[in-house]
Design a protein around this motif. Structure first.
Motif, mmCIF file in Angstrom:
data_model
loop_
_atom_site.group_PDB
_atom_site.id
_atom_site.type_symbol
_atom_site.label_atom_id
_atom_site.label_comp_id
_atom_site.label_asym_id
_atom_site.label_seq_id
_atom_site.Cartn_x
_atom_site.Cartn_y
_atom_site.Cartn_z
ATOM 1 N N ARG A 167 36.952 -105.939 62.792
ATOM 2 C CA ARG A 167 37.593 -104.531 62.559
ATOM 3 C C ARG A 167 37.997 -104.437 61.035
ATOM 4 N NH1 ARG A 167 37.951 -100.281 65.242
ATOM 5 N NH2 ARG A 167 40.084 -100.005 64.466
ATOM 6 N N GLN A 168 37.916 -105.533 60.117
ATOM 7 C CA GLN A 168 38.386 -105.344 59.046
ATOM 8 C C GLN A 168 37.444 -105.000 57.859
ATOM 9 O OE1 GLN A 168 41.333 -105.684 57.263
ATOM 10 N NE2 GLN A 168 40.578 -105.416 55.106
ATOM 11 N N VAL A 169 37.448 -103.849 57.314
ATOM 12 C CA VAL A 169 36.218 -103.333 56.629
ATOM 13 C C VAL A 169 36.300 -104.081 55.185
ATOM 14 C CG1 VAL A 169 35.738 -101.226 55.307
ATOM 15 C CG2 VAL A 169 36.792 -101.018 57.424
ATOM 16 N N ALA A 170 34.815 -104.485 54.945
ATOM 17 C CA ALA A 170 34.453 -105.491 53.914
ATOM 18 C C ALA A 170 34.055 -104.315 52.832
ATOM 19 C CB ALA A 170 33.609 -106.118 54.112
ATOM 20 N N VAL A 171 33.208 -103.283 53.230
ATOM 21 C CA VAL A 171 32.684 -102.401 52.138
ATOM 22 C C VAL A 171 32.862 -100.890 52.603
ATOM 23 C CG1 VAL A 171 31.319 -104.268 50.998
ATOM 24 C CG2 VAL A 171 30.320 -102.855 52.738
ATOM 25 N N LEU A 172 32.989 -100.134 51.548
ATOM 26 C CA LEU A 172 32.662 -98.488 51.831
ATOM 27 C C LEU A 172 31.561 -98.170 50.937
ATOM 28 C CD1 LEU A 172 35.905 -96.364 51.831
ATOM 29 C CD2 LEU A 172 34.258 -96.399 53.534
ATOM 30 N N ILE A 173 30.434 -97.786 51.890
ATOM 31 C CA ILE A 173 29.246 -97.472 51.146
ATOM 32 C C ILE A 173 29.003 -95.779 51.316
ATOM 33 C CG2 ILE A 173 26.584 -97.706 51.024
ATOM 34 C CD1 ILE A 173 26.942 -100.337 51.959
ATOM 35 N N TYR A 174 29.003 -95.367 50.277
ATOM 36 C CA TYR A 174 28.837 -93.550 50.396
ATOM 37 C C TYR A 174 27.578 -93.138 50.342
ATOM 38 C CZ TYR A 174 33.896 -92.795 50.234
ATOM 39 O OH TYR A 174 35.317 -92.767 50.609
ATOM 40 N N THR A 175 27.494 -92.111 51.384
ATOM 41 C CA THR A 175 26.072 -91.380 51.554
ATOM 42 C C THR A 175 26.546 -89.967 51.289
ATOM 43 O OG1 THR A 175 26.205 -91.055 53.863
ATOM 44 C CG2 THR A 175 24.936 -92.951 52.831
ATOM 45 N N SER A 176 25.690 -89.212 50.781
ATOM 46 C CA SER A 176 26.280 -87.681 50.502
ATOM 47 C C SER A 176 26.252 -86.920 51.845
ATOM 48 C CB SER A 176 24.915 -87.125 49.690
ATOM 49 O OG SER A 176 24.899 -87.648 48.392
ATOM 50 N N GLY A 177 25.609 -87.520 52.973
ATOM 51 C CA GLY A 177 25.631 -86.632 54.128
ATOM 52 C C GLY A 177 24.808 -85.356 54.079
ATOM 53 N N THR A 178 24.568 -84.775 55.369
ATOM 54 C CA THR A 178 23.919 -83.463 55.552
ATOM 55 C C THR A 178 24.495 -82.100 55.024
ATOM 56 O OG1 THR A 178 24.480 -83.618 57.688
ATOM 57 C CG2 THR A 178 22.177 -84.474 57.376
ATOM 58 N N THR A 179 26.088 -82.541 54.837
ATOM 59 C CA THR A 179 26.760 -81.482 54.365
ATOM 60 C C THR A 179 26.859 -81.339 52.770
ATOM 61 O OG1 THR A 179 28.759 -82.684 54.581
ATOM 62 C CG2 THR A 179 27.942 -81.519 56.553
ATOM 63 N N ILE A 417 15.781 -87.215 52.584
ATOM 64 C CA ILE A 417 14.560 -87.620 51.977
ATOM 65 C C ILE A 417 14.777 -89.091 51.424
ATOM 66 C CG2 ILE A 417 13.128 -87.059 49.860
ATOM 67 C CD1 ILE A 417 14.160 -84.271 50.135
ATOM 68 N N ILE A 418 13.826 -89.895 51.502
ATOM 69 C CA ILE A 418 14.291 -91.087 50.883
ATOM 70 C C ILE A 418 13.029 -91.392 49.802
ATOM 71 C CG2 ILE A 418 13.866 -93.701 51.752
ATOM 72 C CD1 ILE A 418 14.177 -93.070 54.418
ATOM 73 N N ARG A 419 13.877 -91.509 48.687
ATOM 74 C CA ARG A 419 12.887 -91.300 47.534
ATOM 75 C C ARG A 419 13.130 -92.962 46.726
ATOM 76 N NH1 ARG A 419 13.798 -87.345 42.145
ATOM 77 N NH2 ARG A 419 11.640 -87.706 41.277
ATOM 78 N N SER A 420 12.333 -93.820 46.656
ATOM 79 C CA SER A 420 12.319 -95.124 46.223
ATOM 80 C C SER A 420 13.450 -95.857 46.928
ATOM 81 C CB SER A 420 12.626 -94.880 44.615
ATOM 82 O OG SER A 420 11.716 -94.281 43.892
ATOM 83 N N GLY A 421 13.571 -95.932 48.083
ATOM 84 C CA GLY A 421 14.543 -96.489 48.849
ATOM 85 C C GLY A 421 15.574 -95.903 48.805
ATOM 86 N N PHE A 422 16.028 -94.782 48.130
ATOM 87 C CA PHE A 422 17.475 -94.198 48.259
ATOM 88 C C PHE A 422 17.517 -92.964 49.118
ATOM 89 C CE2 PHE A 422 17.511 -96.366 44.041
ATOM 90 C CZ PHE A 422 18.357 -96.979 43.848
ATOM 91 N N ASN A 423 18.510 -92.841 49.854
ATOM 92 C CA ASN A 423 18.637 -91.693 50.549
ATOM 93 C C ASN A 423 19.009 -90.586 49.730
ATOM 94 O OD1 ASN A 423 18.121 -93.189 52.812
ATOM 95 N ND2 ASN A 423 20.280 -93.605 53.420
ATOM 96 N N VAL A 424 18.457 -89.359 49.895
ATOM 97 C CA VAL A 424 18.761 -88.159 49.306
ATOM 98 C C VAL A 424 18.954 -86.901 50.387
ATOM 99 C CG1 VAL A 424 18.009 -86.590 47.436
ATOM 100 C CG2 VAL A 424 17.391 -88.988 47.262
ATOM 101 N N TYR A 425 20.013 -86.267 50.267
ATOM 102 C CA TYR A 425 20.005 -85.313 51.190
ATOM 103 C C TYR A 425 19.894 -83.865 50.399
ATOM 104 C CZ TYR A 425 22.013 -88.922 53.979
ATOM 105 O OH TYR A 425 22.063 -90.017 54.650
ATOM 106 N N PRO A 426 18.910 -82.985 51.141
ATOM 107 C CA PRO A 426 18.927 -81.660 50.274
ATOM 108 C C PRO A 426 20.034 -80.809 50.162
ATOM 109 C CG PRO A 426 17.156 -82.060 52.051
ATOM 110 C CD PRO A 426 18.270 -83.435 52.174
ATOM 111 N N ALA A 427 21.027 -81.081 50.975
ATOM 112 C CA ALA A 427 22.042 -80.151 50.699
ATOM 113 C C ALA A 427 22.953 -80.276 49.777
ATOM 114 C CB ALA A 427 23.171 -80.235 52.200
ATOM 115 N N GLU A 428 22.915 -81.701 49.201
ATOM 116 C CA GLU A 428 23.749 -81.832 47.959
ATOM 117 C C GLU A 428 23.244 -81.182 46.691
ATOM 118 O OE1 GLU A 428 23.860 -85.848 47.074
ATOM 119 O OE2 GLU A 428 25.414 -85.574 45.395
ATOM 120 N N ILE A 429 21.592 -81.476 46.718
ATOM 121 C CA ILE A 429 20.922 -80.927 45.572
ATOM 122 C C ILE A 429 20.872 -79.358 45.440
ATOM 123 C CG2 ILE A 429 18.795 -80.737 44.430
ATOM 124 C CD1 ILE A 429 18.099 -83.406 46.045
ATOM 125 N N GLU A 430 20.861 -78.719 46.846
ATOM 126 C CA GLU A 430 20.780 -77.296 47.121
ATOM 127 C C GLU A 430 22.333 -76.724 46.413
ATOM 128 O OE1 GLU A 430 20.069 -77.126 51.179
ATOM 129 O OE2 GLU A 430 18.071 -77.195 50.834
#
Length: 514
Positions: A167-179, A417-430
């Protein structure tokens, strides 16, 4: 043995917190090397002492159990010490890539309610620049030198501390998400430890191994590699930024036994051999090569295997699953692009749109469950409920099929989109492109290239305006980290759309493949 029994067997061997993976080695082999980075090395005894010193320093900085702490750093010994010190304090660590833009870092800081931001200013120019922007004076933090320390967030409240490592959170990893807005993936200590143990066992890792860790610890794979290597008492070679020449040298001279990368890691290594005029890449002590994070081109796989004389083992995982889901087994190499069989203790099913489980060989959406699945998305119970059903099944959003027990990833139901192993979400770029005053609308899609994906943006401008592709590139550059920036921007008089105005992205994607 059922997946539940396999999971229980693994869980019963795990410590409660990630920092505890080193404890037995501090006692049994204190003088063995634990970490090597571009500037220094530490034995297990030295690492233990430096983490202890860092714990005291964090307490003196007002960091409390349950706080969220942002660590803006490239892979390095100071980052590892800060990560494990956070674990000792039951603090949630948020490791952020210093190559993120100010906008991206500020979004993570604000959403997480971070108590402080720490920057390894002596490690990278980017971290130092962020420290200066955030008015974070550079100082010593315990035994760590050159750490930028932001002001204390006086209003943020700590999260409850859970005794249970599940239950105890060790890390928060942020992704941009589809929004296009950040999502914080809450990974618990058990999530990370389970995945690390499973992978270390699968790879028959021992204290004699030297793992090359160039995949960033700001992403889940880097954290997992660090954890599993310390878990077996081996050496982690921390690399701050990828250099094909540096990798070639390390393989030849540093006794590297395990290498993990994305397809682009290997593609650029082969390009380096050609441009440097090397007759052959020396593999040295290398015994295992792994690849994940993007679709693997079979021609690239064959070229890498021929050059280095070892199988290239394909694997599949995602942040929300800590990350491992499946892997090709070292004892059973494959010539196809399967991502192997499920990791022990994990269950998976492939389902149709109506929720029915499809037959073996049929394509559907991949759902998984097990001790690797995240606790949820931070401060987003609605998103968590959409992703994880009441029975614990996590919807990966990936289209897949099984052939026997071999898993094949067919595509993605999400637009990611997966670019060089990194997750990239079009909505953020748009969203960033749309802030330009001359842009009417835009759409971002991925374009497959050998071993990778490129980002292509289609843009419709206001009639009569004079913005150029160069203007748009200059507009997005300071707001997006390098791997999120479009490789190409294509100007159009109008974007294809339905009668209701919904953009037909698949037509744009198809136009790139003609």
């Amino acid at each position: 043995m059922s997946w539940q029994q396999a999971a229980a067997e693994i869980v019963n061997t795990l410590p409660h917190r990630i920092h505890e993976v080193m404890d037995s080695h501090v006692v049994a082999s204190p003088d063995r090397t634990a970490l090597i980075d571009d500037k220094a090395s530490l034995t297990y005894r030295e690492l233990d002492r430096m983490v202890g010193s860092t714990v005291d320093a964090l307490r003196a900085l007002g960091i409390r159990a349950g706080d969220r702490l942002m660590l803006v750093s490239e892979n390095s010994i100071p980052l590892a010490c800060l990560l494990f010190a956070a674990s000792r304090l039951d603090v949630w660590a948020i490791v952020a890539n210093p190559r993120l833009s100010p906008r991206e870092l500020d979004q993570i800081r604000d959403h997480s309610g971070a108590r402080r931001m720490l920057f390894t200013a002596d490690i990278s120019e980017e971290a130092a620049a962020h420290a200066a922007r955030c008015n974070a004076p550079v100082q010593d933090t315990g035994a760590l030198r050159g750490i930028g320390v932001s002001a204390l967030n006086q209003v943020t409240q700590p999260e409850p501390v859970e005794a249970d490592g599940a239950r105890q959170v060790a890390v928060l990893i942020y992704t941009s998400g589809t929004t296009g807005t950040p999502k914080g993936v809450m990974l618990t200590h058990r999530n990370l430890l389970f995945s690390a143990r499973s992978t270390a066992t699968l790879r028959s890792m021992t204290a004699e191994d030297v793992q090359y860790c160039v995949l960033p610890i700001s992403h889940i794979v880097g954290i997992s590699l660090l954890t599993m290597t310390l878990m077996v008492g081996a050496v982690t070679r921390l690399v701050s930024k990828y250099s094909p020449a540096g990798l070639a040298k390390a393989l030849a001279e540093e006794g590297i036994t395990i290498l993990n990368g994305v397809p682009a890691t290997y593609q650029r290594l082969l390009e380096h051999k050609q441009t440097a005029g090397l007759p052959k890449l020396e593999r040295g002590a290398l015994r295992l090569m792994g690849v994940a994070g993007a679709p693997l081109d079979l021609e690239l796989k064959a070229r890498v295997e021929k050059e280095l004389g070892l199988p290239l083992f394909n694997a599949f995982g995602i942040t929300e699953c800590s990350p491992g889901i499946s892997s090709v087994r070292p004892e059973a190499p494959r010539s196809d692009n399967s991502v192997g069989t499920l990791i022990s203790g994990i269950e998976a099913r492939v389902v149709a749109h109506d929720g029915a489980v499809v037959a073996n060989g049929a394509i559907g959406e991949l759902h998984v469950r097990g001790p690797n699945v995240m606790r949820g998305y931070y401060r987003a119970p609605d998103l968590t409920a959409k992703a994880i059903d009441p029975d614990g099944w996590f919807n990966t959003g990936d289209l897949a099929r099984f052939e026997g027990d071999a898993l094949f990833i067919v595509g993605r139901t999400k637009e990611m989109i997966i670019r060089s192993g990194f997750n990239v979400y079009p909505a953020e770029i748009e969203a960033v492109l749309s802030t330009h005053s001359d842009v009417v609308q835009c759409a971002v899609v991925g374009r497959p290239v050998e071993g990778n994906e490129e980002i292509v943006a289609f843009v419709q401008l206001l009639k009569g305006t004079g913005a150029t592709v160069q203007d748009l590139m200059a507009h997005v550059a300071p707001q997006l980290t390098s791997y999120k920036r479009p490789s190409e921007i294509i100007l159009m008089d109008a974007l294809p759309a339905t009668s209701t105005g919904k953009l037909l992205k698949h037509k744009l994607a198809e136009s790139l493949r003609k």
